[in-house]
Design a protein around this motif. Structure first.
Motif, PDB file in Angstrom:
ATOM      1  N   VAL A 286       0.847  -1.210   0.000  1.00  0.00           N
ATOM      2  CA  VAL A 286       0.000   0.000   0.000  1.00  0.00           C
ATOM      3  C   VAL A 286       0.879   1.256   0.000  1.00  0.00           C
ATOM      4  N   LYS A 287       1.956   1.219   0.803  1.00  0.00           N
ATOM      5  CA  LYS A 287       2.833   2.394   0.848  1.00  0.00           C
ATOM      6  C   LYS A 287       3.496   2.640  -0.505  1.00  0.00           C
ATOM      7  N   ASN A 288       3.884   1.543  -1.184  1.00  0.00           N
ATOM      8  CA  ASN A 288       4.556   1.696  -2.483  1.00  0.00           C
ATOM      9  C   ASN A 288       3.594   2.120  -3.588  1.00  0.00           C
ATOM     10  N   VAL A 289       2.472   1.441  -3.637  1.00  0.00           N
ATOM     11  CA  VAL A 289       1.529   1.690  -4.740  1.00  0.00           C
ATOM     12  C   VAL A 289       0.756   2.988  -4.514  1.00  0.00           C
ATOM     13  N   GLY A 290       0.478   3.289  -3.255  1.00  0.00           N
ATOM     14  CA  GLY A 290      -0.334   4.460  -2.921  1.00  0.00           C
ATOM     15  C   GLY A 290      -1.721   4.019  -2.505  1.00  0.00           C
ATOM     16  N   LEU A 291      -2.172   4.586  -1.396  1.00  0.00           N
ATOM     17  CA  LEU A 291      -3.461   4.158  -0.852  1.00  0.00           C
ATOM     18  C   LEU A 291      -4.626   4.548  -1.773  1.00  0.00           C
ATOM     19  N   LEU A 292      -4.541   5.737  -2.338  1.00  0.00           N
ATOM     20  CA  LEU A 292      -5.642   6.149  -3.227  1.00  0.00           C
ATOM     21  C   LEU A 292      -5.688   5.256  -4.472  1.00  0.00           C
ATOM     22  N   ARG A 293      -4.520   4.792  -4.892  1.00  0.00           N
ATOM     23  CA  ARG A 293      -4.484   3.895  -6.047  1.00  0.00           C
ATOM     24  C   ARG A 293      -5.173   2.560  -5.696  1.00  0.00           C
ATOM     25  N   VAL A 294      -4.968   2.095  -4.464  1.00  0.00           N
ATOM     26  CA  VAL A 294      -5.615   0.851  -4.033  1.00  0.00           C
ATOM     27  C   VAL A 294      -7.137   1.037  -4.034  1.00  0.00           C
ATOM     28  N   LEU A 295      -7.582   2.160  -3.461  1.00  0.00           N
ATOM     29  CA  LEU A 295      -9.036   2.405  -3.419  1.00  0.00           C
ATOM     30  C   LEU A 295      -9.600   2.556  -4.835  1.00  0.00           C
ATOM     31  N   GLU A 296      -8.873   3.285  -5.656  1.00  0.00           N
ATOM     32  CA  GLU A 296      -9.315   3.470  -7.047  1.00  0.00           C
ATOM     33  C   GLU A 296      -9.378   2.123  -7.768  1.00  0.00           C
ATOM     34  N   GLY A 297      -8.423   1.240  -7.408  1.00  0.00           N
ATOM     35  CA  GLY A 297      -8.344  -0.068  -8.056  1.00  0.00           C
ATOM     36  C   GLY A 297      -9.528  -0.974  -7.752  1.00  0.00           C
ATOM     37  N   VAL A 298     -10.170  -0.794  -6.612  1.00  0.00           N
ATOM     38  CA  VAL A 298     -11.333  -1.645  -6.294  1.00  0.00           C
ATOM     39  C   VAL A 298     -12.656  -0.928  -6.572  1.00  0.00           C
ATOM     40  N   ALA A 299     -12.558   0.388  -6.775  1.00  0.00           N
ATOM     41  CA  ALA A 299     -13.775   1.155  -7.086  1.00  0.00           C
ATOM     42  C   ALA A 299     -13.808   1.396  -8.590  1.00  0.00           C
ATOM     43  N   VAL A 300     -14.363   2.485  -9.024  1.00  0.00           N
ATOM     44  CA  VAL A 300     -14.408   2.813 -10.449  1.00  0.00           C
ATOM     45  C   VAL A 300     -13.643   4.114 -10.617  1.00  0.00           C
ATOM     46  N   SER A 301     -12.617   4.050 -11.430  1.00  0.00           N
ATOM     47  CA  SER A 301     -11.807   5.261 -11.609  1.00  0.00           C
ATOM     48  C   SER A 301     -12.619   6.353 -12.288  1.00  0.00           C
ATOM     49  N   LYS A 302     -12.441   7.582 -11.869  1.00  0.00           N
ATOM     50  CA  LYS A 302     -13.114   8.699 -12.543  1.00  0.00           C
ATOM     51  C   LYS A 302     -12.600   8.862 -13.972  1.00  0.00           C
ATOM     52  N   ASP A 303     -11.402   8.332 -14.226  1.00  0.00           N
ATOM     53  CA  ASP A 303     -10.804   8.493 -15.560  1.00  0.00           C
ATOM     54  C   ASP A 303     -11.391   7.552 -16.594  1.00  0.00           C
ATOM     55  N   LYS A 304     -11.938   6.454 -16.137  1.00  0.00           N
ATOM     56  CA  LYS A 304     -12.407   5.458 -17.097  1.00  0.00           C
ATOM     57  C   LYS A 304     -13.639   5.964 -17.848  1.00  0.00           C
ATOM     58  N   ASP A 305     -13.826   5.472 -19.054  1.00  0.00           N
ATOM     59  CA  ASP A 305     -14.981   5.939 -19.825  1.00  0.00           C
ATOM     60  C   ASP A 305     -16.201   5.067 -19.561  1.00  0.00           C
ATOM     61  N   GLN A 306     -16.356   4.695 -18.256  1.00  0.00           N
ATOM     62  CA  GLN A 306     -17.503   3.863 -17.910  1.00  0.00           C
ATOM     63  C   GLN A 306     -18.713   4.693 -17.532  1.00  0.00           C
ATOM     64  N   LEU A 307     -18.544   5.993 -17.561  1.00  0.00           N
ATOM     65  CA  LEU A 307     -19.647   6.852 -17.154  1.00  0.00           C
ATOM     66  C   LEU A 307     -20.404   7.306 -18.389  1.00  0.00           C
ATOM     67  N   ILE A 308     -21.674   7.403 -18.269  1.00  0.00           N
ATOM     68  CA  ILE A 308     -22.405   7.901 -19.428  1.00  0.00           C
ATOM     69  C   ILE A 308     -22.115   9.391 -19.565  1.00  0.00           C
ATOM     70  N   ASP A 309     -22.265   9.871 -20.794  1.00  0.00           N
ATOM     71  CA  ASP A 309     -21.751  11.204 -21.093  1.00  0.00           C
ATOM     72  C   ASP A 309     -22.409  12.309 -20.292  1.00  0.00           C
ATOM     73  N   ASN A 310     -23.667  12.112 -19.955  1.00  0.00           N
ATOM     74  CA  ASN A 310     -24.369  13.251 -19.354  1.00  0.00           C
ATOM     75  C   ASN A 310     -24.194  13.348 -17.845  1.00  0.00           C
ATOM     76  N   ILE A 311     -23.357  12.509 -17.252  1.00  0.00           N
ATOM     77  CA  ILE A 311     -23.159  12.695 -15.808  1.00  0.00           C
ATOM     78  C   ILE A 311     -21.900  13.521 -15.597  1.00  0.00           C
ATOM     79  N   HIS A 312     -22.053  14.541 -14.814  1.00  0.00           N
ATOM     80  CA  HIS A 312     -20.930  15.456 -14.625  1.00  0.00           C
ATOM     81  C   HIS A 312     -20.148  15.041 -13.390  1.00  0.00           C
ATOM     82  N   ILE A 313     -18.913  14.654 -13.596  1.00  0.00           N
ATOM     83  CA  ILE A 313     -18.034  14.336 -12.470  1.00  0.00           C
ATOM     84  C   ILE A 313     -16.919  15.367 -12.498  1.00  0.00           C
ATOM     85  N   SER A 314     -16.826  16.161 -11.462  1.00  0.00           N
ATOM     86  CA  SER A 314     -15.756  17.165 -11.467  1.00  0.00           C
ATOM     87  C   SER A 314     -14.474  16.539 -10.957  1.00  0.00           C
ATOM     88  N   VAL A 315     -13.463  16.483 -11.814  1.00  0.00           N
ATOM     89  CA  VAL A 315     -12.173  15.919 -11.378  1.00  0.00           C
ATOM     90  C   VAL A 315     -11.117  17.013 -11.331  1.00  0.00           C
TER      91      VAL A 315
END
Ligand code: B4P
Length: 315
Positions: A286-315
């Motif tokens: 976790v220390k090497n990879v980064g904790l946020l990376r671990v959480l992002e890895g089990v959740a859905v990254s905001k960067d992925k194009d899995q979101l439909i176009d009309n939902i606004h996610i502010s990154v």
């Protein structure tokens, strides 16, 4: 001063611990700061030896015994309408309680008004410590037991405790209660709403419980619906797996894509900023990879194009 509920929890905890019916799991805490947010990593090496649901003494093979039906009487705190409140048998923090449905229900079901009412009851009756309530929903949420159960855990006051949400929520105080938003500091998809203190105050006379649980349910369902609308049906498994967290002032929901990142299994508490690791290797990972990376890895990254176009996610 402790409430009757707290006294009952403490007495039951101490008796069950003395009789060897409940295990207190020793842990140490490492803090890690990312994106200016201080996270807490709990290192609990002895948990690695805990039997999995498939390997309990009662059920050495594949058939899973349900630890909540029948439940262990030594862990019983009280009944509350359709639920029993039990102590967690393997607790890292003392007085961690489970809210379990009396009748078997699936852990992938939505929370209903009674579930939220009982979670809220446990939180309100715990006055000497802050608490966080959570629900690991679905097979990818980090849950290990399929019988519907919610959890309420005291937040330790003897450590410098700073879950990311509490650390950043002050920046979002201008949000209107009920409005659904997300934190730009976190890289994974999540939905948050602030709770209205007026709605939760005791000014509703004898209808207090009904009014509050209705209010909590409306907010929970609007988070769930927003999450469901936000994804194409194919991008997540159906039924959805997600983590739901609730404090006295906010609710959050985090959709899940996998249970683990590497060896690290993440449940709702990971998204409260309290990640659990069970070995030195996991801690180093976790220390090497980064904790946020671990959480992002089990959740859905905001960067992925899995979101439909009309939902606004502010990154
Ligand atoms: P689940 O929803 O199925 O899964 P979980 O909380 O992730 O627990 P898991 O069992 O996978 O525990 P883990 O080793 O990862 O919850 C099932 C619950 O029932 C658990 O709380 C379990 O302990 C409890 N249980 C199992 N058999 C029981 C029985 N016979 N009677 C009563 N209760 C029983 O983690 C161990 C514990 O540490 C979990 O409680 C987890 O919530 C907690 N934890 C995780 N991160 C933490 C953190 N950062 N700080 C403090 N505690 C943390």
């Amino acid at each position: 001063m402790q409430t009757n509920f707290e006294n009952k929890v403490t007495e039951t905890y101490e008796r069950a611990f003395r009789r060897g019916e409940l295990y207190f799991v020793e842990s140490t805490i490492a803090n890690i700061t990312e994106n200016d947010i201080e996270f807490e990593i709990r290192f609990a090496p002895s948990l690695a030896k805990k039997p999995t649901a498939e390997q309990t003494e009662e059920s050495p093979l594949k058939h899973k015994a349900d630890p909540f039906a029948p439940y262990n009487q030594e862990l019983f705190v009280q009944e509350f309408e359709n639920h029993v409140i039990l102590l967690n048998k393997f607790c890292v923090v003392p007085n961690h309680v489970l809210v379990v449905t009396k009748e078997y229900e699936e852990q992938s079901n939505l929370l209903n008004q009674e579930d939220l009412a009982t979670m809220w009851y446990c939180m309100m009756q715990t006055k000497s410590q802050s608490t966080i309530a959570f629900y690991n929903c679905g097979s990818l949420s980090g849950s290990s037991q399929p019988h519907k159960h919610m959890q309420v855990i005291p937040l330790p006051s003897n450590v410098r405790f700073s879950p990311p949400i509490n650390a950043i929520i002050y920046k979002y105080q201008n949000k209107v209660p009920g409005e659904i938003f997300n934190f730009s500091e976190l890289p994974y998809v999540h939905y948050v709403t602030l709770l209205d203190p007026q709605q939760l105050s005791g000014h509703h006379g004898h209808n207090y419980k009904e009014t509050v649980s209705q209010y909590l349910t409306e907010n929970y369902l609007s988070l769930v619906n927003t999450m469901a609308e936000g994804f194409r049906a194919s991008s997540l498994t159906d039924p959805f797996s997600y983590n739901f967290l609730m404090t006295h002032t906010w609710m959050m929901i985090v959709p899940r894509r996998s249970e683990k990142y590497g060896q690290i299994s993440v449940n709702s508490l990971g998204f409260a900023g309290m990640l659990l690791v069970k070995s030195e290797e996991e801690l180093e990972f976790v220390k090497n990879v980064g904790l946020l990376r671990v959480l992002e890895g089990v959740a859905v990254s905001k960067d992925k194009d899995q979101l439909i176009d009309n939902i606004h996610i502010s990154v």
